[in-house]
Design a protein around this motif. Structure first.
Motif, PDB file in Angstrom:
ATOM      1  N   LYS A   1       0.840  -1.186   0.000  1.00 12.63           N
ATOM      2  CA  LYS A   1       0.000   0.000   0.000  1.00 12.63           C
ATOM      3  C   LYS A   1       0.877   1.239   0.000  1.00 12.63           C
ATOM      4  CE  LYS A   1      -3.743  -2.191   2.446  1.00 12.63           C
ATOM      5  NZ  LYS A   1      -4.629  -2.198   3.582  1.00 12.63           N
ATOM      6  N   THR A   2       0.379   2.267  -0.655  1.00 15.94           N
ATOM      7  CA  THR A   2       1.126   3.520  -0.727  1.00 15.94           C
ATOM      8  C   THR A   2       0.220   4.693  -0.388  1.00 15.94           C
ATOM      9  OG1 THR A   2       0.650   3.786  -3.077  1.00 15.94           O
ATOM     10  CG2 THR A   2       2.701   2.692  -2.525  1.00 15.94           C
ATOM     11  N   ILE A   3       0.856   5.771   0.020  1.00 14.93           N
ATOM     12  CA  ILE A   3       0.180   7.044   0.212  1.00 14.93           C
ATOM     13  C   ILE A   3       0.686   7.977  -0.883  1.00 14.93           C
ATOM     14  CG2 ILE A   3       1.881   7.843   1.903  1.00 14.93           C
ATOM     15  CD1 ILE A   3      -0.416   9.373   3.259  1.00 14.93           C
ATOM     16  N   VAL A   4      -0.228   8.684  -1.521  1.00 12.00           N
ATOM     17  CA  VAL A   4       0.124   9.574  -2.627  1.00 12.00           C
ATOM     18  C   VAL A   4      -0.126  11.010  -2.193  1.00 12.00           C
ATOM     19  CG1 VAL A   4      -0.379  10.234  -5.008  1.00 12.00           C
ATOM     20  CG2 VAL A   4      -0.490   7.827  -4.331  1.00 12.00           C
ATOM     21  N   PHE A   5       0.884  11.844  -2.359  1.00 12.68           N
ATOM     22  CA  PHE A   5       0.776  13.274  -2.118  1.00 12.68           C
ATOM     23  C   PHE A   5       0.709  13.948  -3.484  1.00 12.68           C
ATOM     24  CE2 PHE A   5       3.126  11.522   1.402  1.00 12.68           C
ATOM     25  CZ  PHE A   5       2.535  12.101   2.506  1.00 12.68           C
ATOM     26  N   LEU A   6      -0.313  14.767  -3.696  1.00 12.82           N
ATOM     27  CA  LEU A   6      -0.483  15.428  -4.975  1.00 12.82           C
ATOM     28  C   LEU A   6      -0.834  16.888  -4.744  1.00 12.82           C
ATOM     29  CD1 LEU A   6      -0.690  15.109  -8.075  1.00 12.82           C
ATOM     30  CD2 LEU A   6      -3.107  14.579  -7.732  1.00 12.82           C
ATOM     31  N   MET A   7      -0.009  17.770  -5.282  1.00 13.82           N
ATOM     32  CA  MET A   7      -0.246  19.206  -5.154  1.00 13.82           C
ATOM     33  C   MET A   7      -0.546  19.768  -6.533  1.00 13.82           C
ATOM     34  SD  MET A   7       2.977  20.106  -2.657  1.00 13.82           S
ATOM     35  CE  MET A   7       2.591  21.824  -2.470  1.00 13.82           C
ATOM     36  N   VAL A  32      13.992  16.591  -3.717  1.00 15.74           N
ATOM     37  CA  VAL A  32      14.466  15.436  -2.959  1.00 15.74           C
ATOM     38  C   VAL A  32      13.353  14.394  -2.865  1.00 15.74           C
ATOM     39  CG1 VAL A  32      15.332  14.645  -0.719  1.00 15.74           C
ATOM     40  CG2 VAL A  32      16.058  16.857  -1.640  1.00 15.74           C
ATOM     41  N   HIS A  33      12.150  14.842  -2.584  1.00 17.78           N
ATOM     42  CA  HIS A  33      10.978  13.978  -2.509  1.00 17.78           C
ATOM     43  C   HIS A  33       9.987  14.441  -3.566  1.00 17.78           C
ATOM     44  CE1 HIS A  33      12.039  11.999   1.273  1.00 17.78           C
ATOM     45  NE2 HIS A  33      12.454  13.165   1.689  1.00 17.78           N
ATOM     46  N   GLY A  34       9.618  13.577  -4.488  1.00 16.35           N
ATOM     47  CA  GLY A  34       8.604  13.897  -5.469  1.00 16.35           C
ATOM     48  C   GLY A  34       9.162  14.533  -6.727  1.00 16.35           C
ATOM     49  N   ALA A  35       8.241  14.918  -7.594  1.00 20.12           N
ATOM     50  CA  ALA A  35       8.640  15.508  -8.876  1.00 20.12           C
ATOM     51  C   ALA A  35       7.479  16.295  -9.462  1.00 20.12           C
ATOM     52  CB  ALA A  35       9.057  14.413  -9.846  1.00 20.12           C
ATOM     53  N   PHE A  36       7.834  17.304 -10.258  1.00 18.50           N
ATOM     54  CA  PHE A  36       6.841  18.033 -11.028  1.00 18.50           C
ATOM     55  C   PHE A  36       6.394  17.176 -12.199  1.00 18.50           C
ATOM     56  CE2 PHE A  36       8.883  21.740  -9.059  1.00 18.50           C
ATOM     57  CZ  PHE A  36       7.759  22.460  -8.663  1.00 18.50           C
ATOM     58  N   GLY A  37       5.164  17.372 -12.626  1.00 24.09           N
ATOM     59  CA  GLY A  37       4.644  16.684 -13.788  1.00 24.09           C
ATOM     60  C   GLY A  37       3.537  17.511 -14.410  1.00 24.09           C
ATOM     61  N   PHE A  47       2.685  18.493  -8.559  1.00 20.95           N
ATOM     62  CA  PHE A  47       3.859  17.973  -7.866  1.00 20.95           C
ATOM     63  C   PHE A  47       3.382  16.745  -7.123  1.00 20.95           C
ATOM     64  CE2 PHE A  47       7.305  17.503  -4.895  1.00 20.95           C
ATOM     65  CZ  PHE A  47       8.405  17.911  -5.632  1.00 20.95           C
ATOM     66  N   LYS A  48       4.052  15.622  -7.335  1.00 17.66           N
ATOM     67  CA  LYS A  48       3.560  14.343  -6.825  1.00 17.66           C
ATOM     68  C   LYS A  48       4.669  13.555  -6.148  1.00 17.66           C
ATOM     69  CE  LYS A  48       1.109  10.277  -8.596  1.00 17.66           C
ATOM     70  NZ  LYS A  48       0.537   9.669  -9.815  1.00 17.66           N
ATOM     71  N   ASN A  49       4.296  12.871  -5.074  1.00 17.07           N
ATOM     72  CA  ASN A  49       5.207  11.964  -4.392  1.00 17.07           C
ATOM     73  C   ASN A  49       4.414  10.795  -3.833  1.00 17.07           C
ATOM     74  OD1 ASN A  49       7.602  10.942  -3.342  1.00 17.07           O
ATOM     75  ND2 ASN A  49       7.394  12.057  -1.433  1.00 17.07           N
ATOM     76  N   THR A  50       5.042   9.653  -3.746  1.00 17.74           N
ATOM     77  CA  THR A  50       4.419   8.487  -3.136  1.00 17.74           C
ATOM     78  C   THR A  50       5.356   7.898  -2.094  1.00 17.74           C
ATOM     79  OG1 THR A  50       5.293   7.017  -4.840  1.00 17.74           O
ATOM     80  CG2 THR A  50       3.094   7.886  -5.199  1.00 17.74           C
ATOM     81  N   LEU A  51       4.773   7.376  -1.043  1.00 19.44           N
ATOM     82  CA  LEU A  51       5.531   6.699   0.011  1.00 19.44           C
ATOM     83  C   LEU A  51       4.864   5.366   0.321  1.00 19.44           C
ATOM     84  CD1 LEU A  51       6.110   9.608   2.571  1.00 19.44           C
ATOM     85  CD2 LEU A  51       7.813   8.591   1.065  1.00 19.44           C
ATOM     86  N   GLU A  52       5.676   4.383   0.631  1.00 23.35           N
ATOM     87  CA  GLU A  52       5.162   3.093   1.073  1.00 23.35           C
ATOM     88  C   GLU A  52       4.681   3.226   2.517  1.00 23.35           C
ATOM     89  OE1 GLU A  52       4.798   0.237  -0.657  1.00 23.35           O
ATOM     90  OE2 GLU A  52       5.465   1.328  -2.437  1.00 23.35           O
ATOM     91  N   ASN A  59       9.194  10.605  11.057  1.00 24.92           N
ATOM     92  CA  ASN A  59      10.275  11.438  10.533  1.00 24.92           C
ATOM     93  C   ASN A  59      10.315  11.431   9.005  1.00 24.92           C
ATOM     94  OD1 ASN A  59      11.215  12.285  13.032  1.00 24.92           O
ATOM     95  ND2 ASN A  59      12.604  10.553  13.236  1.00 24.92           N
ATOM     96  N   GLU A  60      10.094  10.267   8.411  1.00 23.70           N
ATOM     97  CA  GLU A  60      10.077  10.167   6.953  1.00 23.70           C
ATOM     98  C   GLU A  60       8.904  10.955   6.373  1.00 23.70           C
ATOM     99  OE1 GLU A  60      10.212   6.745   3.474  1.00 23.70           O
ATOM    100  OE2 GLU A  60       9.593   6.184   5.489  1.00 23.70           O
ATOM    101  N   LEU A  61       7.749  10.849   6.996  1.00 25.99           N
ATOM    102  CA  LEU A  61       6.570  11.582   6.545  1.00 25.99           C
ATOM    103  C   LEU A  61       6.796  13.086   6.636  1.00 25.99           C
ATOM    104  CD1 LEU A  61       3.603  11.551   5.624  1.00 25.99           C
ATOM    105  CD2 LEU A  61       2.968  11.445   8.046  1.00 25.99           C
ATOM    106  N   LYS A  62       7.326  13.529   7.765  1.00 23.15           N
ATOM    107  CA  LYS A  62       7.595  14.952   7.971  1.00 23.15           C
ATOM    108  C   LYS A  62       8.618  15.460   6.957  1.00 23.15           C
ATOM    109  CE  LYS A  62       9.238  18.196  11.448  1.00 23.15           C
ATOM    110  NZ  LYS A  62       9.810  18.364  12.780  1.00 23.15           N
ATOM    111  N   SER A  63       9.678  14.725   6.740  1.00 25.91           N
ATOM    112  CA  SER A  63      10.710  15.112   5.780  1.00 25.91           C
ATOM    113  C   SER A  63      10.145  15.219   4.372  1.00 25.91           C
ATOM    114  CB  SER A  63      11.849  14.094   5.821  1.00 25.91           C
ATOM    115  OG  SER A  63      12.796  14.365   4.827  1.00 25.91           O
ATOM    116  N   CYS A  64       9.311  14.287   3.998  1.00 27.76           N
ATOM    117  CA  CYS A  64       8.688  14.284   2.677  1.00 27.76           C
ATOM    118  C   CYS A  64       7.836  15.532   2.481  1.00 27.76           C
ATOM    119  CB  CYS A  64       7.837  13.032   2.508  1.00 27.76           C
ATOM    120  SG  CYS A  64       6.797  13.040   1.058  1.00 27.76           S
ATOM    121  N   ILE A  65       6.967  15.821   3.430  1.00 26.38           N
ATOM    122  CA  ILE A  65       6.065  16.969   3.324  1.00 26.38           C
ATOM    123  C   ILE A  65       6.850  18.278   3.293  1.00 26.38           C
ATOM    124  CG2 ILE A  65       4.245  18.259   4.510  1.00 26.38           C
ATOM    125  CD1 ILE A  65       3.198  15.483   5.468  1.00 26.38           C
TER     126      ILE A  65
END
Length: 85
Positions: A1-7, A32-37, A47-52, A59-65
């Motif tokens: 399962k993944t969580i998707v962040f989409l801005m 560092v986390h994610g990419a424009f598309g 701008f999108k990123n996914t995390l497992e 800490n990983e969630l906070k760093s990603c955001i």
């Protein structure tokens, strides 16, 4: 399962060469986390990123955001310039 962040960054009909190059360079050098598309169906720069989720820690969630927001915040002036905004 993944969580998707989409801005959603902005609506735009098509990407100019200059804007496309800027987004690719930013993805390579600053994102560092994610990419424009470009969402071709919705006609938006995103701008999108996914995390497992399985081993995700706070800490990983906070760093990603934080990284996503910093990359987008630093890129907005140039994006606005390139789309004529």
């Amino acid at each position: 399962k993944t969580i998707v962040f989409l801005m959603d960054i902005c609506n735009i009909e098509k990407i100019s060469v200059e804007l496309g190059v800027f987004l690719l360079i930013t993805n390579n050098e600053e994102a560092v986390h994610g990419a424009f598309g470009f969402d071709t169906q919705l006609k938006k720069i995103i701008f999108k990123n996914t995390l497992e989720i399985e081993n995700l820690d706070l800490n990983e969630l906070k760093s990603c955001i934080e990284s996503m927001f910093l990359t987008v915040f630093n890129s907005i002036p140039k994006i606005n310039e390139l789309i004529g905004g």
